[in-house]
Design an enzyme around this catalytic site. Structure first.
Site, PDB file in Angstrom:
ATOM      1  N   TYR A   8      14.885 -35.175 -13.707  1.00  0.00           N
ATOM      2  CA  TYR A   8      14.906 -36.044 -13.389  1.00  0.00           C
ATOM      3  C   TYR A   8      14.409 -36.072 -12.544  1.00  0.00           C
ATOM      4  O   TYR A   8      13.990 -35.570 -12.128  1.00  0.00           O
ATOM      5  CB  TYR A   8      16.297 -37.620 -13.475  1.00  0.00           C
TER       6      TYR A   8
ATOM      7  N   ASP B 202      13.197 -29.114  -7.722  1.00  0.00           N
ATOM      8  CA  ASP B 202      13.216 -30.248  -7.351  1.00  0.00           C
ATOM      9  C   ASP B 202      14.740 -30.281  -6.388  1.00  0.00           C
ATOM     10  O   ASP B 202      15.818 -30.626  -7.451  1.00  0.00           O
ATOM     11  CB  ASP B 202      13.435 -31.429  -8.520  1.00  0.00           C
TER      12      ASP B 202
ATOM     13  N   LYS C 148      17.162 -37.980  -0.223  1.00  0.00           N
ATOM     14  CA  LYS C 148      18.900 -38.276  -0.102  1.00  0.00           C
ATOM     15  C   LYS C 148      18.943 -37.488   1.252  1.00  0.00           C
ATOM     16  O   LYS C 148      18.460 -38.431   2.423  1.00  0.00           O
ATOM     17  CB  LYS C 148      18.865 -37.688  -1.288  1.00  0.00           C
TER      18      LYS C 148
HETATM   19  C1  PLP Z   1      16.731 -39.270  -6.923  1.00  0.00           C
HETATM   20  C2  PLP Z   1      15.959 -38.099  -7.269  1.00  0.00           C
HETATM   21  C3  PLP Z   1      14.302 -38.104  -7.136  1.00  0.00           C
HETATM   22  C4  PLP Z   1      14.392 -39.125  -6.905  1.00  0.00           C
HETATM   23  O1  PLP Z   1      14.477 -39.853  -5.766  1.00  0.00           O
HETATM   24  P1  PLP Z   1      14.108 -41.295  -5.229  1.00  0.00           P
HETATM   25  O2  PLP Z   1      14.331 -41.459  -4.133  1.00  0.00           O
HETATM   26  O3  PLP Z   1      15.232 -41.563  -5.976  1.00  0.00           O
HETATM   27  O4  PLP Z   1      12.400 -41.443  -5.544  1.00  0.00           O
HETATM   28  C5  PLP Z   1      13.851 -36.890  -7.843  1.00  0.00           C
HETATM   29  N1  PLP Z   1      14.413 -36.047  -8.253  1.00  0.00           N
HETATM   30  C6  PLP Z   1      15.776 -35.314  -7.956  1.00  0.00           C
HETATM   31  C7  PLP Z   1      16.098 -34.387  -8.438  1.00  0.00           C
HETATM   32  C8  PLP Z   1      16.921 -36.725  -7.850  1.00  0.00           C
HETATM   33  O5  PLP Z   1      18.381 -36.464  -7.965  1.00  0.00           O
END
Ligand code: PLP
Length: 433
Positions: A145, A241, A269
């Protein structure tokens, strides 16, 4: 059963006003059933719902609350900064301070750009990788994701690597074709994508600790190093990521923990300490392609605002305390072992994946869960839903899906962990009765 009448009423009201009653889908409890709790306040390891039920919280706003909720220094810092102006739309010194700290903490980052969410970070990093390499296609992994931008909402068909089909209505099929997907831990699938798309792949984007399928382990078998090698051989960029695992599995994220350097890193985050912040950064040579230094456009009205920068600064600074991550990991391991022992005693087959202070317990007969199809095909999702709701009733707030990670915070005490393990024993007894 605890009284949740006000949450039930709130959810009814909210559904009339907001799609699904929420502003982010998983919050609606669709996959586990039951009523989403509306929260009123939080402190340390606990959250209280509007009916004043207390929960030991292992979601922590999906990771950011690594210090625990309402840490007094973070709250004080944010209050001080708010009084001086919440956003200028112009440079401020807190941006320099946070940039310096992030560059110091995350080994591969030489230059950084702040944005307002993880999704913004990943979509911008992808654009940058495309702009830098002059190539349009990219590889992501099945179940990885990377936020909700169009190109990322594509998953593989079962098993084999395929050209992407959009996962969401509204994503143009022609655009989704540029997204190539492969299963986690399958380097042969990655190699064949490069062979079939010679000179066309801009980058691989990967969660080095996948958390959005439940926690997966990619490093153990050398997969991340193999990705690094293939990117070097093919002239593609490697994007980690680390929106979830950054500042979570160690002060320098997965790249420091595993010693593998990506070209670009996406953060989110924890970096905002609970306020909306994301960032992407990497080698200066690449980052200098971003506007206004270079031709890759990316902008943000609220990006780098002092309030968010201050929350990030107060949070990240405290992660550097000696032994911070060791203690977080010790507590996490203790909880995971206690939960697995509870499952065993209750005759419930389960395995756990843990990296540092993030983990998932999977209800499965498998010996190991290594990719998202293991979760969809071999985990008892209905059982998870029942367990989740029983835990809520026992005063423990877990992520409302088997496909998610749980997060430990510095505020959780050993007594909280004991209480959680005891709650799980009672919950398991109820759901297996
Ligand atoms: C939460 C998350 C995102 C997206 O971040 P948002 O602040 O919700 O847009 C992207 N990549 C990873 C791995 C995530 O856990």
């Amino acid at each position: 059963m605890s009284d949740i009448s006000r949450s039930m009423n709130d959810f009814e009201q909210a559904q009339k006003l907001l799609p699904g009653g929420v502003n982010s889908p998983v919050r609606a409890f669709k996959s586990v059933g039951g009523t989403p709790r509306f929260f009123a306040r939080a402190a340390g390891a606990y959250v209280w719902d509007v009916d004043d039920n207390r929960y030991i919280d292992y979601v922590g706003s999906w990771g950011p609350m690594i210090l625990g909720h309402t840490h007094p220094d973070v709250v004080k810092g944010v209050q001080e900064t708010a009084a001086l102006g919440m956003s200028f739309g112009a440079p401020c010194e807190l941006e320099i301070d946070l940039a310096r700290l992030v560059i110091d903490m995350v080994p591969s980052i030489e230059v950084v750009r702040f944005v307002n969410s993880g999704s913004e970070a990943t979509m911008s990093a992808l654009r940058l990788a495309r702009g830098f390499t002059g190539r349009d296609k990219f590889i992501k992994f099945d179940g990885g994701y990377h936020g909700h931008a169009d190109g990322f909402l594509v998953k593989a068909g079962s098993g084999a690597a395929t050209f992407g089909e959009p996962d969401s209505a509204g994503v143009p099929a022609d655009y989704a074709k540029l997204t190539l997907t492969a299963p986690f831990n399958d380097i042969e699938a990655v190699k064949s994508l490069f062979a079939q798309n010679k000179g066309e792949i801009a980058c691989i984007i990967v969660e080095p600790v996948p958390g959005n399928t439940g926690v997966m382990l990619l490093h153990e078998n050398g997969f991340l190093q193999q990705l690094r090698d293939i990117c070097d051989a093919e002239g593609a960029l490697l994007i980690f990521d680390e929106v979830m695992c950054g500042f979570r599995v160690g002060a320098g994220g997965a790249q420091e923990r595993f010693g593998i350097m990506p070209d670009l890193t996406c953060l989110g985050k924890i970096i905002g300490g609970g306020l909306p912040v994301g960032a992407y950064g990497g080698r200066a040579e690449i980052m200098r392609k971003i506007s206004p230094d270079g031709p890759v456009y990316q902008a943000g009205t609220l990006s780098g605002n002092p309030l968010a920068m201050r929350a990030g600064l107060e949070t990240l600074t405290r992660l550097r305390a000696p032994g911070f991550y060791e203690e977080l990991e010790r507590k996490t391991t203790r909880l995971v072992e206690g939960l697995l022992a509870g499952c065993k005693a209750a005759g419930v087959p389960a395995v756990a994946n843990q990296v540092g202070a993030m983990f998932t317990v999977f209800f499965t007969e498998l010996d190991a869960v290594t990719c998202c199809s293991d979760v969809s095909n071999h985990c008892d999702l209905a059982f998870f839903g029942r367990f989740f709701n029983a835990m809520l009733d026992e005063g423990v707030y877990l992520a409302p899906s088997q496909y998610e990670a749980a997060f430990m915070s510095a505020a959780h005490t050993d007594a909280d962990i004991d209480d959680t393990i005891a709650a799980a024993k009672r919950a398991l007894k109820r759901v297996t009765a």
